[in-house]
Design an enzyme around this catalytic site. Sequence first.
Site, PDB file in Angstrom:
ATOM      1  N   ASN A  14     -43.600 -10.827  75.526  1.00  0.00           N
ATOM      2  CA  ASN A  14     -44.194  -9.846  74.608  1.00  0.00           C
ATOM      3  C   ASN A  14     -44.603 -10.568  73.343  1.00  0.00           C
ATOM      4  O   ASN A  14     -43.998 -11.566  72.984  1.00  0.00           O
ATOM      5  CB  ASN A  14     -43.131  -8.819  74.198  1.00  0.00           C
ATOM      6  CG  ASN A  14     -42.892  -7.779  75.249  1.00  0.00           C
ATOM      7  OD1 ASN A  14     -43.688  -7.614  76.174  1.00  0.00           O
ATOM      8  ND2 ASN A  14     -41.784  -7.084  75.128  1.00  0.00           N
TER       9      ASN A  14
ATOM     10  N   ASP B  10     -39.779  -5.132  79.320  1.00  0.00           N
ATOM     11  CA  ASP B  10     -39.196  -4.041  80.108  1.00  0.00           C
ATOM     12  C   ASP B  10     -38.932  -4.462  81.548  1.00  0.00           C
ATOM     13  O   ASP B  10     -38.087  -3.896  82.225  1.00  0.00           O
ATOM     14  CB  ASP B  10     -40.141  -2.827  80.088  1.00  0.00           C
ATOM     15  CG  ASP B  10     -40.052  -2.084  78.766  1.00  0.00           C
ATOM     16  OD1 ASP B  10     -38.939  -2.005  78.217  1.00  0.00           O
ATOM     17  OD2 ASP B  10     -41.099  -1.617  78.271  1.00  0.00           O
TER      18      ASP B  10
ATOM     19  N   ILE C 125     -31.386  -2.102  76.655  1.00  0.00           N
ATOM     20  CA  ILE C 125     -30.232  -2.639  75.919  1.00  0.00           C
ATOM     21  C   ILE C 125     -29.773  -1.688  74.814  1.00  0.00           C
ATOM     22  O   ILE C 125     -28.589  -1.381  74.683  1.00  0.00           O
ATOM     23  CB  ILE C 125     -30.599  -4.024  75.337  1.00  0.00           C
ATOM     24  CG1 ILE C 125     -30.971  -4.963  76.484  1.00  0.00           C
ATOM     25  CG2 ILE C 125     -29.460  -4.600  74.512  1.00  0.00           C
ATOM     26  CD1 ILE C 125     -31.785  -6.168  76.081  1.00  0.00           C
TER      27      ILE C 125
ATOM     28  N   PHE D  91     -36.720   0.168  67.022  1.00  0.00           N
ATOM     29  CA  PHE D  91     -38.116   0.140  66.595  1.00  0.00           C
ATOM     30  C   PHE D  91     -38.954   0.692  67.736  1.00  0.00           C
ATOM     31  O   PHE D  91     -38.600   0.511  68.900  1.00  0.00           O
ATOM     32  CB  PHE D  91     -38.583  -1.294  66.313  1.00  0.00           C
ATOM     33  CG  PHE D  91     -38.356  -1.740  64.897  1.00  0.00           C
ATOM     34  CD1 PHE D  91     -37.103  -2.142  64.480  1.00  0.00           C
ATOM     35  CD2 PHE D  91     -39.403  -1.763  63.983  1.00  0.00           C
ATOM     36  CE1 PHE D  91     -36.887  -2.555  63.174  1.00  0.00           C
ATOM     37  CE2 PHE D  91     -39.204  -2.175  62.677  1.00  0.00           C
ATOM     38  CZ  PHE D  91     -37.945  -2.574  62.274  1.00  0.00           C
TER      39      PHE D  91
HETATM   40  O1  PMT Z   1     -41.689  -9.804  65.295  1.00  0.00           O
HETATM   41  P1  PMT Z   1     -42.891  -9.377  64.475  1.00  0.00           P
HETATM   42  O2  PMT Z   1     -44.115 -10.192  64.798  1.00  0.00           O
HETATM   43  O3  PMT Z   1     -42.576  -9.336  63.006  1.00  0.00           O
HETATM   44  O4  PMT Z   1     -43.264  -7.900  64.903  1.00  0.00           O
HETATM   45  C1  PMT Z   1     -42.343  -6.873  64.708  1.00  0.00           C
HETATM   46  C2  PMT Z   1     -42.295  -5.923  65.896  1.00  0.00           C
HETATM   47  C3  PMT Z   1     -43.630  -5.197  66.037  1.00  0.00           C
HETATM   48  C4  PMT Z   1     -41.972  -6.709  67.190  1.00  0.00           C
HETATM   49  C5  PMT Z   1     -41.099  -4.947  65.620  1.00  0.00           C
HETATM   50  O5  PMT Z   1     -41.262  -4.349  64.400  1.00  0.00           O
HETATM   51  C6  PMT Z   1     -40.992  -3.887  66.707  1.00  0.00           C
HETATM   52  O6  PMT Z   1     -41.655  -2.863  66.661  1.00  0.00           O
HETATM   53  N1  PMT Z   1     -40.089  -4.157  67.691  1.00  0.00           N
HETATM   54  C7  PMT Z   1     -39.896  -3.330  68.875  1.00  0.00           C
HETATM   55  C8  PMT Z   1     -40.984  -3.619  69.846  1.00  0.00           C
HETATM   56  C9  PMT Z   1     -40.810  -2.919  71.163  1.00  0.00           C
HETATM   57  O7  PMT Z   1     -40.814  -3.592  72.146  1.00  0.00           O
HETATM   58  O8  PMT Z   1     -40.626  -1.637  71.122  1.00  0.00           O
HETATM   59  P2  PMT Z   1     -40.346  -0.732  72.450  1.00  0.00           P
HETATM   60  O9  PMT Z   1     -41.022   0.543  72.153  1.00  0.00           O
HETATM   61  O10 PMT Z   1     -40.715  -1.422  73.704  1.00  0.00           O
HETATM   62  O11 PMT Z   1     -38.766  -0.566  72.466  1.00  0.00           O
HETATM   63  C10 PMT Z   1     -38.100   0.455  71.714  1.00  0.00           C
HETATM   64  C11 PMT Z   1     -36.733  -0.035  71.298  1.00  0.00           C
HETATM   65  O12 PMT Z   1     -35.924  -0.317  72.442  1.00  0.00           O
HETATM   66  C12 PMT Z   1     -36.764  -1.316  70.479  1.00  0.00           C
HETATM   67  O13 PMT Z   1     -35.760  -1.202  69.491  1.00  0.00           O
HETATM   68  C13 PMT Z   1     -36.417  -2.393  71.507  1.00  0.00           C
HETATM   69  O14 PMT Z   1     -35.752  -3.505  70.886  1.00  0.00           O
HETATM   70  C14 PMT Z   1     -35.472  -1.646  72.436  1.00  0.00           C
HETATM   71  N2  PMT Z   1     -35.492  -2.101  73.836  1.00  0.00           N
HETATM   72  C15 PMT Z   1     -36.636  -2.042  74.559  1.00  0.00           C
HETATM   73  C16 PMT Z   1     -36.620  -2.399  75.905  1.00  0.00           C
HETATM   74  C17 PMT Z   1     -35.397  -2.810  76.489  1.00  0.00           C
HETATM   75  N3  PMT Z   1     -35.350  -3.161  77.749  1.00  0.00           N
HETATM   76  N4  PMT Z   1     -34.291  -2.858  75.740  1.00  0.00           N
HETATM   77  C18 PMT Z   1     -34.302  -2.504  74.438  1.00  0.00           C
HETATM   78  O15 PMT Z   1     -33.275  -2.564  73.756  1.00  0.00           O
END
Ligand code: PMT
Length: 408
Positions: free
Chosen positions: A210, A279, A308, A325
Site C-alpha cells: 500500500n 487487506d 488487526i 484511520f
Molecule cells: O503514511 P503517510 O504517507 O503519512 O499517510 C498517512 C495515511 C494516509 C497512510 C494514514 O493517515 C491512514 O489513513 N492510514 C490508514 C490507511 C488505511 O489503510 O486505512 P483502511 O481504511 O484500509 O483501514 C482502516 C483502519 O484499520 C486503519 O486504522 C488500519 O490501520 C486498520 N487495519 C486495516 C486493515 C487490516 N487488515 N488491519 C487493520 O488494522
Amino acid sequence: MSQLHQRRVIVAISGGIAAYKGAELVRQLKKQGASIRVILSRGAREFITPLTLQALSGEPTHTELLDEKAEAGMGHIALARWADLMVVAPATADVIARLAHGRADDLLTTVALATPAPVAIAPAMNQQMWANQATQDNLSQLSKRGLQIIGPEAGEQACGDVGPGRLLAPGAIVTALAERFTSRQLEQRRVVITAGPTLEAIDPVRFLSNHSSGKMGYALARACADAGARVVLISGPVELSPPDRVKLISITSALDLHKAALAEAPGADLFIGAAAVADYRVQHPASGKMKKGDDDTISLTLVQNPDIIAEVSHLERRPKMVVGFAAETHNLLEHARTKRANKGLDMIIANDVSAPQTGFGSELNAVHLITAATEEQLTLASKQVIAEQIISALAEALHQAAKSHPGS
Ligand code: PMT
C-alpha cells in the site's frame, strides 16, 4: 535530541531596534535542527537586511504579501500551512496591536492569522509603551486566544530608559519555544502506534503493498512522546528515523504487524492504527524468484489478512482507547463512520487521500475526528500540527474517561 529538531518554524521579525537579535534567534534555532523560514516586516528591513536572514536560514526571506515571484513559489497561505510553529520576535507594540485586532495588512500579520500552527510572540518595546494599558489589553487578548507570550525582560533600553520591555535573549526564547512541545498530557500513559505500509511477498523479490510514507504515524508518535507518554511504534518499511524516546518495532508484513500489535496492545492506554495494512496477502508465496512464462497473464490467489485493529478492539485487556484511520477516496465520512462502528473503535480519523495536498506521502493533512457522539474537522496543516491536535483531543478524552470512571 532537541524538541525543536526537524520542526518547521516561521521566525517573523518586526521593526524595532531588537530586530538584529532576530538574526541570532534564527542561528540558534537552526543549531537545534529546526527548518526556518523568515518573514521580515517593512520596519524590520530598516534594521536588518533580507540577505542576512537568507544566509542564516538557508532559505529566501519572505517580505511582501503581494509579491508575484514569492506567490509563485511558496505563497503566503502555503507558508502559513507549512509551519509547525510561528514566532514573532521581536514583536513591537504595533504588531501586537495589529495581531490582537486580527489585521491582515502585511505578510507578517496575514501569515499569523492564516497559520493553523501555534503562534508565540516575544515583545520588545520602550518600557512606557509596554506599561500602557492598550498594550497590556492587547497582550491579554492574544494570551486568551492561546498565543504564547515570551518575555520581555527588564533592564537598560536602547532609548536610555530602564524597565521592562527588552527582548528576551535568543537562547531564552529558544528554551521557551522548546518547552511548548513538552506537555504532560499523556504522562504515565502507554501508547501503541502502527505506521507505514505492509509488504506482502509474492516471491523473494516481489511484493504487494500500500502507499504510505509513515509520516502521519511518526508525527503521532512524536506528539505522544512530547506529551510524556511511553510510546511503542510498530512500523512497516519507511524512510524515516524514529522520533526520540520512542521504542521502534520494525515489521514487514501484515502478519508481522498482527503479532507485534497483539503483543503490545493489551493494557495500553491508547492504540492508534495509522498503518496502511494490506487487506490481502498471497496465499502461497513462491520460494524462488518466479520466472516470466509464455502466458500474457498470471493469477495469484490472495487470502484475507486479519483485521488487526478490530482484534485489538476486542481484546480482553483492551486499550482504554482504540483509534483507527480511514483512508478514503470517496464518500469519506460515510465510509469512515461505518468502519468505526464495524471495527468497534472509539474514534476513527477520516483521511481524504484523493485530495491533492493530503494523504499518502504528503507534508500536509486535513482530517475529521469521528466518535459515536461527535465529529470534528481539523483543517489543512502540517502533519505534525495535525498530530498534536489529535493527541490533545485524545488526551482530553482519556482524562474525561478517568474522571467518570476513577480507577478503571
Ligand atoms: O503514511 P503517510 O504517507 O503519512 O499517510 C498517512 C495515511 C494516509 C497512510 C494514514 O493517515 C491512514 O489513513 N492510514 C490508514 C490507511 C488505511 O489503510 O486505512 P483502511 O481504511 O484500509 O483501514 C482502516 C483502519 O484499520 C486503519 O486504522 C488500519 O490501520 C486498520 N487495519 C486495516 C486493515 C487490516 N487488515 N488491519 C487493520 O488494522
